[in-house]
Scaffold this active site. Structure first.
Site, mmCIF file in Angstrom:
data_model
loop_
_atom_site.group_PDB
_atom_site.id
_atom_site.type_symbol
_atom_site.label_atom_id
_atom_site.label_comp_id
_atom_site.label_asym_id
_atom_site.label_seq_id
_atom_site.Cartn_x
_atom_site.Cartn_y
_atom_site.Cartn_z
ATOM 1 N N HIS A 88 43.798 46.959 34.589
ATOM 2 C CA HIS A 88 43.937 45.570 35.053
ATOM 3 C C HIS A 88 45.217 45.334 35.865
ATOM 4 O O HIS A 88 45.184 44.655 36.903
ATOM 5 C CB HIS A 88 43.882 44.644 33.827
ATOM 6 C CG HIS A 88 43.441 43.258 34.130
ATOM 7 N ND1 HIS A 88 42.709 42.505 33.255
ATOM 8 C CD2 HIS A 88 43.633 42.468 35.212
ATOM 9 C CE1 HIS A 88 42.458 41.320 33.784
ATOM 10 N NE2 HIS A 88 43.021 41.276 34.963
ATOM 11 N N ASP A 103 32.010 40.282 37.276
ATOM 12 C CA ASP A 103 33.368 40.817 37.094
ATOM 13 C C ASP A 103 34.033 40.115 35.913
ATOM 14 O O ASP A 103 34.342 38.934 35.987
ATOM 15 C CB ASP A 103 34.194 40.588 38.370
ATOM 16 C CG ASP A 103 35.580 41.191 38.261
ATOM 17 O OD1 ASP A 103 35.740 42.362 38.649
ATOM 18 O OD2 ASP A 103 36.509 40.503 37.772
ATOM 19 N N TYR A 150 39.796 38.308 29.331
ATOM 20 C CA TYR A 150 39.132 37.013 29.572
ATOM 21 C C TYR A 150 38.441 36.502 28.294
ATOM 22 O O TYR A 150 38.011 35.360 28.235
ATOM 23 C CB TYR A 150 38.098 37.098 30.703
ATOM 24 C CG TYR A 150 38.613 37.533 32.057
ATOM 25 C CD1 TYR A 150 39.976 37.613 32.337
ATOM 26 C CD2 TYR A 150 37.729 37.885 33.078
ATOM 27 C CE1 TYR A 150 40.435 38.034 33.576
ATOM 28 C CE2 TYR A 150 38.184 38.300 34.323
ATOM 29 C CZ TYR A 150 39.532 38.380 34.559
ATOM 30 O OH TYR A 150 39.969 38.791 35.795
ATOM 31 N N LYS A 202 37.752 45.429 32.417
ATOM 32 C CA LYS A 202 39.099 45.948 32.712
ATOM 33 C C LYS A 202 39.884 46.238 31.435
ATOM 34 O O LYS A 202 39.761 45.505 30.445
ATOM 35 C CB LYS A 202 39.874 44.919 33.557
ATOM 36 C CG LYS A 202 39.085 44.387 34.739
ATOM 37 C CD LYS A 202 39.894 43.469 35.639
ATOM 38 C CE LYS A 202 38.987 42.789 36.661
ATOM 39 N NZ LYS A 202 38.467 41.497 36.229
HETATM 40 P P1 NAD Z 1 38.683 31.823 43.109
HETATM 41 O O1 NAD Z 1 39.487 31.982 44.340
HETATM 42 O O2 NAD Z 1 37.303 32.390 43.038
HETATM 43 O O3 NAD Z 1 38.710 30.286 42.787
HETATM 44 C C1 NAD Z 1 37.964 29.757 41.745
HETATM 45 C C2 NAD Z 1 38.085 28.237 41.825
HETATM 46 O O4 NAD Z 1 37.714 27.791 43.124
HETATM 47 C C3 NAD Z 1 37.097 27.613 40.866
HETATM 48 O O5 NAD Z 1 37.685 27.358 39.631
HETATM 49 C C4 NAD Z 1 36.705 26.334 41.578
HETATM 50 O O6 NAD Z 1 37.592 25.324 41.181
HETATM 51 C C5 NAD Z 1 36.943 26.622 43.022
HETATM 52 N N1 NAD Z 1 35.668 26.814 43.757
HETATM 53 C C6 NAD Z 1 34.744 27.779 43.585
HETATM 54 N N2 NAD Z 1 33.746 27.639 44.450
HETATM 55 C C7 NAD Z 1 34.020 26.548 45.189
HETATM 56 C C8 NAD Z 1 33.347 25.888 46.244
HETATM 57 N N3 NAD Z 1 32.201 26.332 46.717
HETATM 58 N N4 NAD Z 1 33.918 24.772 46.763
HETATM 59 C C9 NAD Z 1 35.086 24.321 46.300
HETATM 60 N N5 NAD Z 1 35.782 24.907 45.316
HETATM 61 C C10 NAD Z 1 35.246 26.008 44.751
HETATM 62 O O7 NAD Z 1 39.600 32.406 41.912
HETATM 63 P P2 NAD Z 1 39.371 33.339 40.665
HETATM 64 O O8 NAD Z 1 38.280 32.888 39.794
HETATM 65 O O9 NAD Z 1 40.702 33.507 40.048
HETATM 66 O O10 NAD Z 1 38.964 34.738 41.337
HETATM 67 C C11 NAD Z 1 37.646 35.242 41.333
HETATM 68 C C12 NAD Z 1 37.490 36.328 40.304
HETATM 69 O O11 NAD Z 1 38.444 37.382 40.537
HETATM 70 C C13 NAD Z 1 37.818 35.901 38.867
HETATM 71 O O12 NAD Z 1 36.830 35.075 38.293
HETATM 72 C C14 NAD Z 1 37.989 37.241 38.214
HETATM 73 O O13 NAD Z 1 36.729 37.851 37.981
HETATM 74 C C15 NAD Z 1 38.763 38.007 39.295
HETATM 75 N N6 NAD Z 1 40.234 37.941 39.082
HETATM 76 C C16 NAD Z 1 40.885 39.115 38.839
HETATM 77 C C17 NAD Z 1 42.246 39.121 38.630
HETATM 78 C C18 NAD Z 1 42.935 40.415 38.391
HETATM 79 O O14 NAD Z 1 44.128 40.417 38.031
HETATM 80 N N7 NAD Z 1 42.272 41.532 38.553
HETATM 81 C C19 NAD Z 1 42.987 37.933 38.662
HETATM 82 C C20 NAD Z 1 42.292 36.747 38.909
HETATM 83 C C21 NAD Z 1 40.934 36.772 39.140
#
Ligand code: NAD
Length: 275
Positions: free
Chosen positions: A108, A45, A50, A75
């Protein structure tokens, strides 16, 4: 290990577990996505905003994995909403990714201040007809935005990608999605680390009971709720951990106890406000 798939309303399927690359630095994207593909992830994704689509594309090309085994989402960013601007943005994303088509193209954010999401949605309908994307969907759409698309256009979005984690479960928009056949993708499934979700006793007790980590418990909760998730990590050991979700199951009581944590605790942008 086979990741389950979710059936979309347009007849296509999507792997329920993938890998997200928000905040993955462009220079690191190729390495990190290569590691994710080696781990076994087949659903990536990304988004134009990004700025890491080139790195994602290089990792895909280098992997040698057949294209039909991969599911790639990108997106349309807010500043590209419109008709010709959406066509141009799609073309640029495909060039950067080095792909003929993506599997899923999303608006998005609704960006209601611009009031161009209906026009943009019609452009996405055309992009799908042209074969540049297999499925089309939206992100951060709340019920009024979805209601407008349903009333004014011919295509029900295949997915709605929204902020969703135990403190912010968006019951209204997920219920609307379920009623209309729109699959829910949960972004920030781990709360983006912005509150101590993985240290809360309600979560760690369940993790201890299963011999799994708190992150695995939260991700398992998402899967059992039917959400599509793509947690992000730059660290290989966490990529492996977040992919290892299929050898345990939460009981109905455990599942309900996490669902009971809802408190309208948004950690990201407000979809009604983001421009
Ligand atoms: P997430 O909830 O996946 O959190 C990511 C953070 O959690 C990492 O930076 C890391 O610090 C921590 N983490 C990951 N695995 C872990 C583990 N096993 N143990 C402990 N900590 C851990 O947040 P995200 O990356 O913002 O969301 C996932 C994906 O969603 C993004 O990468 C993106 O592709 C998408 N996203 C979309 C939007 C949107 O507006 N459409 C906004 C934000 C994110």
């Amino acid at each position: 290990m086979t990741v389950p798939t979710v059936q979309l309303n347009d007849g296509n399927t999507i792997p329920q577990l993938g890998f997200g690359v928000f905040l993955v630095e462009p220079v690191e994207a190729e390495r990190i996505v290569s590691e994710a593909l080696e781990t076994g992830y087949r659903h990536i994704d990304t988004a134009a905003i990004y700025r890491n689509e080139e790195g994602v594309g290089r990792a895909i090309a280098a992997s040698g994995i057949p294209r039909d085994e991969l599911f790639v989402t990108t997106k349309l960013y807010n500043s590209d909403q419109g008709t010709q601007s959406a066509y141009d943005a799609m073309q640029l994303s495909l060039e950067k990714l080095g792909l003929e088509r993506v599997n899923l193209y999303l608006i998005h954010w609704p960006s209601p201040a611009q009031d161009r999401y209906v026009e943009s949605w019609r452009a996405l309908e055309q992009l799908r007809k042209r074969g540049q994307t297999v499925s089309i969907g939206v992100s951060n759409f709340m019920v009024p935005h979805l209601e407008r698309l349903l009333a004014e256009t011919d295509t029900v979005p295949a997915v709605n990608q929204i902020e969703l984690h135990p403190y912010h479960q968006q019951p209204e928009v997920t219920a609307f999605g379920a009623e209309h056949g729109i699959a829910t993708e949960a972004w920030g499934p781990l709360g983006q680390g912005k509150y101590p979700l993985l240290e809360l006793p309600e979560i760690t007790a369940i993790a201890d009971a299963h011999g799994k980590s708190a992150a695995q418990v939260v991700l398992r909760w998402h899967l059992q709720q039917g959400h599509i998730v793509f947690p992000k990590s730059n660290r290989r050991e966490r990529m492996v951990e977040n992919f290892d979700l299929f050898d345990f199951e939460l009981s109905a009581d455990e599942q309900a106890s996490i669902t009971a944590m809802e408190r309208a605790g948004r950690v990201g942008g407000d979809p009604f406000e983001v421009k």
